[in-house]
Design a protein around this motif. Sequence first.
Motif, PDB file in Angstrom:
ATOM      1  N   ASP A 185       0.815  -1.213   0.000  1.00  0.00           N
ATOM      2  CA  ASP A 185       0.000   0.000   0.000  1.00  0.00           C
ATOM      3  C   ASP A 185       0.846   1.259   0.000  1.00  0.00           C
ATOM      4  O   ASP A 185       0.383   2.330  -0.406  1.00  0.00           O
ATOM      5  N   ASN A 186       2.080   1.141   0.471  1.00  0.00           N
ATOM      6  CA  ASN A 186       2.984   2.288   0.524  1.00  0.00           C
ATOM      7  C   ASN A 186       3.961   2.322  -0.648  1.00  0.00           C
ATOM      8  O   ASN A 186       4.890   3.127  -0.660  1.00  0.00           O
ATOM      9  N   GLY A 187       3.750   1.448  -1.611  1.00  0.00           N
ATOM     10  CA  GLY A 187       4.648   1.406  -2.756  1.00  0.00           C
ATOM     11  C   GLY A 187       5.822   0.479  -2.564  1.00  0.00           C
ATOM     12  O   GLY A 187       6.801   0.544  -3.313  1.00  0.00           O
ATOM     13  N   GLY A 188       5.738  -0.400  -1.571  1.00  0.00           N
ATOM     14  CA  GLY A 188       6.822  -1.333  -1.316  1.00  0.00           C
ATOM     15  C   GLY A 188       6.473  -2.746  -1.741  1.00  0.00           C
ATOM     16  O   GLY A 188       5.603  -2.960  -2.583  1.00  0.00           O
ATOM     17  N   VAL A 189       7.168  -3.706  -1.163  1.00  0.00           N
ATOM     18  CA  VAL A 189       6.988  -5.126  -1.459  1.00  0.00           C
ATOM     19  C   VAL A 189       6.304  -5.795  -0.272  1.00  0.00           C
ATOM     20  O   VAL A 189       6.655  -5.524   0.879  1.00  0.00           O
ATOM     21  N   GLN A 190       5.355  -6.644  -0.547  1.00  0.00           N
ATOM     22  CA  GLN A 190       4.644  -7.352   0.518  1.00  0.00           C
ATOM     23  C   GLN A 190       5.543  -8.401   1.158  1.00  0.00           C
ATOM     24  O   GLN A 190       5.909  -9.392   0.524  1.00  0.00           O
ATOM     25  N   TRP A 191       5.927  -8.169   2.431  1.00  0.00           N
ATOM     26  CA  TRP A 191       6.733  -9.176   3.137  1.00  0.00           C
ATOM     27  C   TRP A 191       5.784 -10.043   3.961  1.00  0.00           C
ATOM     28  O   TRP A 191       5.616  -9.867   5.155  1.00  0.00           O
ATOM     29  N   ASN A 192       5.185 -10.952   3.259  1.00  0.00           N
ATOM     30  CA  ASN A 192       4.192 -11.828   3.843  1.00  0.00           C
ATOM     31  C   ASN A 192       4.147 -13.086   2.987  1.00  0.00           C
ATOM     32  O   ASN A 192       4.261 -13.007   1.763  1.00  0.00           O
ATOM     33  N   THR A 193       3.996 -14.225   3.605  1.00  0.00           N
ATOM     34  CA  THR A 193       3.809 -15.466   2.852  1.00  0.00           C
ATOM     35  C   THR A 193       2.581 -16.189   3.407  1.00  0.00           C
ATOM     36  O   THR A 193       1.945 -15.718   4.349  1.00  0.00           O
ATOM     37  N   LYS A 194       2.271 -17.327   2.830  1.00  0.00           N
ATOM     38  CA  LYS A 194       1.047 -18.043   3.175  1.00  0.00           C
ATOM     39  C   LYS A 194       0.972 -18.374   4.665  1.00  0.00           C
ATOM     40  O   LYS A 194      -0.093 -18.306   5.283  1.00  0.00           O
ATOM     41  N   THR A 195       2.098 -18.749   5.243  1.00  0.00           N
ATOM     42  CA  THR A 195       2.090 -19.197   6.646  1.00  0.00           C
ATOM     43  C   THR A 195       2.634 -18.177   7.631  1.00  0.00           C
ATOM     44  O   THR A 195       2.474 -18.348   8.838  1.00  0.00           O
ATOM     45  N   THR A 196       3.279 -17.124   7.122  1.00  0.00           N
ATOM     46  CA  THR A 196       4.046 -16.267   8.025  1.00  0.00           C
ATOM     47  C   THR A 196       3.859 -14.776   7.741  1.00  0.00           C
ATOM     48  O   THR A 196       4.186 -14.320   6.645  1.00  0.00           O
ATOM     49  N   PRO A 197       3.371 -14.011   8.719  1.00  0.00           N
ATOM     50  CA  PRO A 197       3.328 -12.545   8.597  1.00  0.00           C
ATOM     51  C   PRO A 197       4.691 -11.972   8.973  1.00  0.00           C
ATOM     52  O   PRO A 197       4.895 -11.450  10.075  1.00  0.00           O
ATOM     53  N   TRP A 198       5.643 -12.100   8.074  1.00  0.00           N
ATOM     54  CA  TRP A 198       7.039 -11.805   8.374  1.00  0.00           C
ATOM     55  C   TRP A 198       7.260 -10.418   8.988  1.00  0.00           C
ATOM     56  O   TRP A 198       7.982 -10.273   9.978  1.00  0.00           O
ATOM     57  N   LEU A 199       6.684  -9.404   8.372  1.00  0.00           N
ATOM     58  CA  LEU A 199       6.933  -8.043   8.850  1.00  0.00           C
ATOM     59  C   LEU A 199       6.466  -7.855  10.288  1.00  0.00           C
ATOM     60  O   LEU A 199       7.213  -7.342  11.128  1.00  0.00           O
ATOM     61  N   ASP A 200       5.245  -8.270  10.568  1.00  0.00           N
ATOM     62  CA  ASP A 200       4.720  -8.115  11.930  1.00  0.00           C
ATOM     63  C   ASP A 200       5.554  -8.887  12.938  1.00  0.00           C
ATOM     64  O   ASP A 200       5.850  -8.396  14.037  1.00  0.00           O
ATOM     65  N   ARG A 227      13.899 -11.099   0.693  1.00  0.00           N
ATOM     66  CA  ARG A 227      13.809 -11.686  -0.653  1.00  0.00           C
ATOM     67  C   ARG A 227      13.858 -13.211  -0.587  1.00  0.00           C
ATOM     68  O   ARG A 227      13.119 -13.904  -1.287  1.00  0.00           O
ATOM     69  N   LYS A 228      14.732 -13.726   0.254  1.00  0.00           N
ATOM     70  CA  LYS A 228      14.900 -15.178   0.333  1.00  0.00           C
ATOM     71  C   LYS A 228      13.686 -15.846   0.978  1.00  0.00           C
ATOM     72  O   LYS A 228      13.291 -16.935   0.590  1.00  0.00           O
ATOM     73  N   THR A 229      13.067 -15.169   1.947  1.00  0.00           N
ATOM     74  CA  THR A 229      11.872 -15.759   2.552  1.00  0.00           C
ATOM     75  C   THR A 229      10.706 -15.779   1.573  1.00  0.00           C
ATOM     76  O   THR A 229       9.849 -16.671   1.631  1.00  0.00           O
ATOM     77  N   LEU A 230      10.656 -14.809   0.677  1.00  0.00           N
ATOM     78  CA  LEU A 230       9.594 -14.805  -0.331  1.00  0.00           C
ATOM     79  C   LEU A 230       9.809 -15.911  -1.355  1.00  0.00           C
ATOM     80  O   LEU A 230       8.844 -16.463  -1.904  1.00  0.00           O
ATOM     81  N   ASP A 231      11.069 -16.244  -1.610  1.00  0.00           N
ATOM     82  CA  ASP A 231      11.380 -17.340  -2.540  1.00  0.00           C
ATOM     83  C   ASP A 231      11.112 -18.703  -1.899  1.00  0.00           C
ATOM     84  O   ASP A 231      10.675 -19.644  -2.579  1.00  0.00           O
ATOM     85  N   ASP A 232      11.388 -18.822  -0.602  1.00  0.00           N
ATOM     86  CA  ASP A 232      11.219 -20.096   0.100  1.00  0.00           C
ATOM     87  C   ASP A 232      10.900 -19.823   1.555  1.00  0.00           C
ATOM     88  O   ASP A 232      11.788 -19.631   2.388  1.00  0.00           O
ATOM     89  N   GLU A 233       9.612 -19.813   1.886  1.00  0.00           N
ATOM     90  CA  GLU A 233       9.195 -19.503   3.246  1.00  0.00           C
ATOM     91  C   GLU A 233       9.574 -20.595   4.242  1.00  0.00           C
ATOM     92  O   GLU A 233       9.583 -20.360   5.455  1.00  0.00           O
ATOM     93  N   LYS A 234       9.911 -21.791   3.747  1.00  0.00           N
ATOM     94  CA  LYS A 234      10.304 -22.877   4.647  1.00  0.00           C
ATOM     95  C   LYS A 234      11.746 -22.762   5.103  1.00  0.00           C
ATOM     96  O   LYS A 234      12.227 -23.573   5.888  1.00  0.00           O
ATOM     97  N   LEU A 235      12.451 -21.755   4.577  1.00  0.00           N
ATOM     98  CA  LEU A 235      13.825 -21.463   5.011  1.00  0.00           C
ATOM     99  C   LEU A 235      14.798 -22.577   4.651  1.00  0.00           C
ATOM    100  O   LEU A 235      15.790 -22.812   5.356  1.00  0.00           O
ATOM    101  N   GLY A 236      14.537 -23.266   3.549  1.00  0.00           N
ATOM    102  CA  GLY A 236      15.436 -24.331   3.121  1.00  0.00           C
ATOM    103  C   GLY A 236      16.828 -23.834   2.778  1.00  0.00           C
ATOM    104  O   GLY A 236      17.778 -24.610   2.742  1.00  0.00           O
ATOM    105  N   TRP A 237      16.959 -22.549   2.554  1.00  0.00           N
ATOM    106  CA  TRP A 237      18.248 -21.940   2.185  1.00  0.00           C
ATOM    107  C   TRP A 237      19.056 -21.522   3.423  1.00  0.00           C
ATOM    108  O   TRP A 237      20.232 -21.214   3.331  1.00  0.00           O
ATOM    109  N   TRP A 238      18.407 -21.497   4.567  1.00  0.00           N
ATOM    110  CA  TRP A 238      19.056 -20.955   5.766  1.00  0.00           C
ATOM    111  C   TRP A 238      19.932 -21.978   6.453  1.00  0.00           C
ATOM    112  O   TRP A 238      19.618 -23.171   6.525  1.00  0.00           O
ATOM    113  N   SER A 239      21.077 -21.513   6.956  1.00  0.00           N
ATOM    114  CA  SER A 239      21.980 -22.360   7.727  1.00  0.00           C
ATOM    115  C   SER A 239      22.479 -21.564   8.926  1.00  0.00           C
ATOM    116  O   SER A 239      22.848 -20.389   8.780  1.00  0.00           O
ATOM    117  N   PRO A 240      22.519 -22.174  10.110  1.00  0.00           N
ATOM    118  CA  PRO A 240      23.034 -21.457  11.287  1.00  0.00           C
ATOM    119  C   PRO A 240      24.507 -21.107  11.148  1.00  0.00           C
ATOM    120  O   PRO A 240      25.027 -20.284  11.913  1.00  0.00           O
TER     121      PRO A 240
END
Length: 266
Positions: A185-200, A227-240
């Motif tokens: 709504d502010n001209g940005g990108v929606q940081w939200n996926t099906k299971t996760t309200p990332w921004l909030d 960007r990476k969470t929008l590509d894969d909300e399951k975080l398959g790319w993430w490593s500790p």
Amino acid sequence: MPPYSSLQKQQIAQFVNFTQAKDTVASKFLRASRWNVEEAVDAYFQSPQGAGGTTSAINKIFDSYRDSPEDSPDEIGIEGAMKFLGDIQVQLDEVTCLGIAELLKSPSVGEFTREGFLNGWRSAGCDTIDKMISHAENLRSQIPTQPDLFRRVYRYTFPLCRMQGQRNLQFEIAAEQWQLFFTPDNGGVQWNTKTTPWLDWWVGFLEGRGKKPVNKDLWEQVEVFMRKTLDDEKLGWWSPDGAWPGTLDEFVDFVQKKRGDNMEVE
């Protein structure tokens, strides 16, 4: 070029940057103005040699918005900036406003310099208010859809919004800017996926950690993380063991626990 002092060479370079005139023209007007750059630039644009053209037109627009022409001939302050943004149909609560700030290299929110104003609009080919309105409208559509442009504006916002004398961004300011950048709504990108309200969840997570100031690395990496969470909300790319800031490592753990083991990386 005759032998000039270091200071005079800097003044010539400044004159050329403002006017795009040749060095010989710069030295001529500077000598006539006793090496006063402001007087020389004004004299140039009032002369037949400097009249007309894109640079002259942009300078006239700049001058029409200066708050204190006598005290600050090369600055537009908050009052003039607000009027200018209104005239090019840009709202303060939209990402486009930050896109204009990045284009014109604003030193701080609500301030424009003559150099940044000239160089920015000249590079965009805009020498009338109507053209500037059109360019702002293009930015409005391009920022959310062009990741490289989005990232450039996003990263410029860190020094733009940082309080004078501070290295980090105050949490309240960072949270406000994230709401702009990560909300369509502010001209940005929606940081939200099906299971996760990332921004909030992100803002709430940081509030729970004491609303600590945000450093430059965290600010920049949040956009990459988004960007990476929008590509894969399951975080398959993430490593500790990755090179993420520790705050984002802790946030991933927070997210995985909050939404349940079924969403954890397999």
